[in-house]
Design a protein around this motif. Structure first.
Motif, PDB file in Angstrom:
ATOM      1  N   LYS A  22       3.642 -51.166 -23.184  1.00  0.00           N
ATOM      2  CA  LYS A  22       4.607 -51.098 -24.289  1.00  0.00           C
ATOM      3  C   LYS A  22       5.550 -49.915 -24.105  1.00  0.00           C
ATOM      4  CE  LYS A  22       3.648 -51.830 -28.449  1.00  0.00           C
ATOM      5  NZ  LYS A  22       3.908 -52.709 -29.525  1.00  0.00           N
ATOM      6  N   LYS A  23       4.990 -48.781 -23.688  1.00  0.00           N
ATOM      7  CA  LYS A  23       5.813 -47.583 -23.489  1.00  0.00           C
ATOM      8  C   LYS A  23       6.755 -47.757 -22.302  1.00  0.00           C
ATOM      9  CE  LYS A  23       2.479 -44.712 -25.813  1.00  0.00           C
ATOM     10  NZ  LYS A  23       1.528 -43.619 -25.769  1.00  0.00           N
ATOM     11  N   PHE A  24       6.278 -48.394 -21.232  1.00  0.00           N
ATOM     12  CA  PHE A  24       7.152 -48.679 -20.093  1.00  0.00           C
ATOM     13  C   PHE A  24       8.276 -49.622 -20.515  1.00  0.00           C
ATOM     14  CE2 PHE A  24       4.329 -47.143 -16.613  1.00  0.00           C
ATOM     15  CZ  PHE A  24       5.312 -46.514 -15.855  1.00  0.00           C
ATOM     16  N   ASN A  25       7.956 -50.635 -21.321  1.00  0.00           N
ATOM     17  CA  ASN A  25       8.990 -51.565 -21.776  1.00  0.00           C
ATOM     18  C   ASN A  25      10.081 -50.830 -22.549  1.00  0.00           C
ATOM     19  OD1 ASN A  25       7.933 -53.848 -20.578  1.00  0.00           O
ATOM     20  ND2 ASN A  25       6.827 -54.499 -22.396  1.00  0.00           N
ATOM     21  N   HIS A  26       9.672 -49.911 -23.419  1.00  0.00           N
ATOM     22  CA  HIS A  26      10.657 -49.124 -24.182  1.00  0.00           C
ATOM     23  C   HIS A  26      11.484 -48.253 -23.235  1.00  0.00           C
ATOM     24  CE1 HIS A  26      12.476 -47.032 -27.516  1.00  0.00           C
ATOM     25  NE2 HIS A  26      12.153 -45.888 -26.920  1.00  0.00           N
ATOM     26  N   PHE A  27      10.795 -47.622 -22.300  1.00  0.00           N
ATOM     27  CA  PHE A  27      11.433 -46.780 -21.291  1.00  0.00           C
ATOM     28  C   PHE A  27      12.498 -47.567 -20.533  1.00  0.00           C
ATOM     29  CE2 PHE A  27      11.228 -45.533 -16.769  1.00  0.00           C
ATOM     30  CZ  PHE A  27      11.481 -44.175 -16.826  1.00  0.00           C
ATOM     31  N   TYR A  28      12.138 -48.743 -20.033  1.00  0.00           N
ATOM     32  CA  TYR A  28      13.085 -49.563 -19.277  1.00  0.00           C
ATOM     33  C   TYR A  28      14.170 -50.146 -20.175  1.00  0.00           C
ATOM     34  CZ  TYR A  28      10.787 -49.279 -14.778  1.00  0.00           C
ATOM     35  OH  TYR A  28      10.292 -48.825 -13.589  1.00  0.00           O
ATOM     36  N   ASP A 119      12.197 -39.974 -13.184  1.00  0.00           N
ATOM     37  CA  ASP A 119      11.923 -38.549 -12.988  1.00  0.00           C
ATOM     38  C   ASP A 119      11.393 -37.897 -14.263  1.00  0.00           C
ATOM     39  OD1 ASP A 119      12.758 -38.768 -10.363  1.00  0.00           O
ATOM     40  OD2 ASP A 119      14.778 -37.999 -10.770  1.00  0.00           O
ATOM     41  N   VAL A 120      11.715 -38.493 -15.410  1.00  0.00           N
ATOM     42  CA  VAL A 120      11.260 -37.952 -16.697  1.00  0.00           C
ATOM     43  C   VAL A 120       9.734 -37.863 -16.742  1.00  0.00           C
ATOM     44  CG1 VAL A 120      11.150 -38.488 -19.179  1.00  0.00           C
ATOM     45  CG2 VAL A 120      13.296 -38.728 -17.935  1.00  0.00           C
ATOM     46  N   LEU A 121       9.057 -38.780 -16.073  1.00  0.00           N
ATOM     47  CA  LEU A 121       7.598 -38.774 -16.083  1.00  0.00           C
ATOM     48  C   LEU A 121       7.029 -37.568 -15.353  1.00  0.00           C
ATOM     49  CD1 LEU A 121       6.813 -42.540 -15.407  1.00  0.00           C
ATOM     50  CD2 LEU A 121       6.753 -41.330 -17.580  1.00  0.00           C
ATOM     51  N   GLY A 122       7.768 -37.039 -14.411  1.00  0.00           N
ATOM     52  CA  GLY A 122       7.329 -35.858 -13.696  1.00  0.00           C
ATOM     53  C   GLY A 122       6.118 -36.078 -12.799  1.00  0.00           C
ATOM     54  N   LEU A 123       5.891 -37.301 -12.372  1.00  0.00           N
ATOM     55  CA  LEU A 123       4.770 -37.566 -11.476  1.00  0.00           C
ATOM     56  C   LEU A 123       5.130 -37.135 -10.058  1.00  0.00           C
ATOM     57  CD1 LEU A 123       3.741 -41.182 -12.562  1.00  0.00           C
ATOM     58  CD2 LEU A 123       2.580 -39.051 -13.141  1.00  0.00           C
ATOM     59  N   THR A 124       4.172 -36.534  -9.394  1.00  0.00           N
ATOM     60  CA  THR A 124       4.371 -36.239  -7.980  1.00  0.00           C
ATOM     61  C   THR A 124       4.288 -37.559  -7.218  1.00  0.00           C
ATOM     62  OG1 THR A 124       2.021 -35.975  -7.484  1.00  0.00           O
ATOM     63  CG2 THR A 124       3.221 -33.995  -8.243  1.00  0.00           C
ATOM     64  N   PRO A 125       4.818 -37.604  -6.008  1.00  0.00           N
ATOM     65  CA  PRO A 125       4.678 -38.832  -5.216  1.00  0.00           C
ATOM     66  C   PRO A 125       3.205 -39.244  -5.059  1.00  0.00           C
ATOM     67  CG  PRO A 125       6.295 -37.398  -4.193  1.00  0.00           C
ATOM     68  CD  PRO A 125       5.669 -36.618  -5.325  1.00  0.00           C
TER      69      PRO A 125
END
Length: 150
Positions: A22-28, A119-125
Motif C-alpha cells: 500500500k505504501k509503495f502504491n502511494h509512493f509510485y 532515493d528517499v528510502l535511503g536503502l544501500t544497494p
C-alpha cells in the motif's frame, strides 16, 4: 483452553507485505503523477520498454495478468499516447503492442523521476538487494505451495 497461540497482526508477514505494498502504491502514485500513469500502467510500460513489441498474451505472462485485466489498462495507455495496439499480420487473433515515439522519448524522464523518488528510502544497494532477494524467495515458496495445492 485452546492450545493454539493467538496470531498478532504485527507479527504477520502477509500483513507487512500488504502494508508495504500500500505504501509503495502511494509512493509510485506520487512519482508517476506528472506522467498520468498508474502503477499497473507503469509496470506494463517497464515491460514494454524492455521487450516491445509484445503480444497481449506475452505481456500478461510477464506481469502475471490475464487479458481481461490487461485490456482496459492497455486501452488507457493507448488513449494517452503511450502505446499502439494492432492485429498481427500472421495471426489476426493476436494483438501486438508497440511503443509510440512519445513513449520512447519519455522513458528516461519516467526513470529519472522514479529513481529520484526511490532515493528517499535511503536503502544501500546491499539493503535493496537483500529486500529483493527476500521477496523473490517468498514468491518462489508461494509458487511451490500453490503448485502442490492444484
Amino acid at each position: 483452553m485452546p492450545k493454539t497461540k493467538p496470531i498478532r497482526l504485527d507479527g504477520q508477514l502477509c500483513f507487512q507485505v500488504y502494508s508495504a505494498n500500500k505504501k509503495f502504491n502511494h509512493f509510485y502514485q506520487q512519482a508517476l503523477k506528472p506522467f498520468d500513469l498508474t502503477y499497473p500502467q507503469y509496470i506494463a510500460m517497464l515491460t514494454l520498454w524492455q521487450y516491445a513489441p509484445l503480444s497481449v498474451k506475452q505481456l500478461g505472462e510477464y506481469l502475471h495478468l490475464d487479458s481481461g485485466t490487461l485490456t482496459p489498462l492497455l486501452k488507457r495507455l493507448e488513449s494517452h499516447g503511450w502505446i499502439t495496439r494492432s492485429r498481427s499480420e500472421s495471426d489476426e487473433r493476436t494483438v501486438v503492442i508497440e511503443l509510440t515515439d512519445d513513449a520512447k522519448k519519455k522513458r528516461d524522464d519516467v526513470f529519472e523521476r522514479v529513481n529520484n523518488c526511490f532515493d528517499v528510502l535511503g536503502l544501500t544497494p546491499e539493503e535493496k538487494e537483500a529486500c529483493s532477494q527476500t521477496m523473490s524467495t517468498i514468491e518462489q515458496k508461494l509458487d511451490l505451495y500453490n503448485e502442490t495445492q492444484i
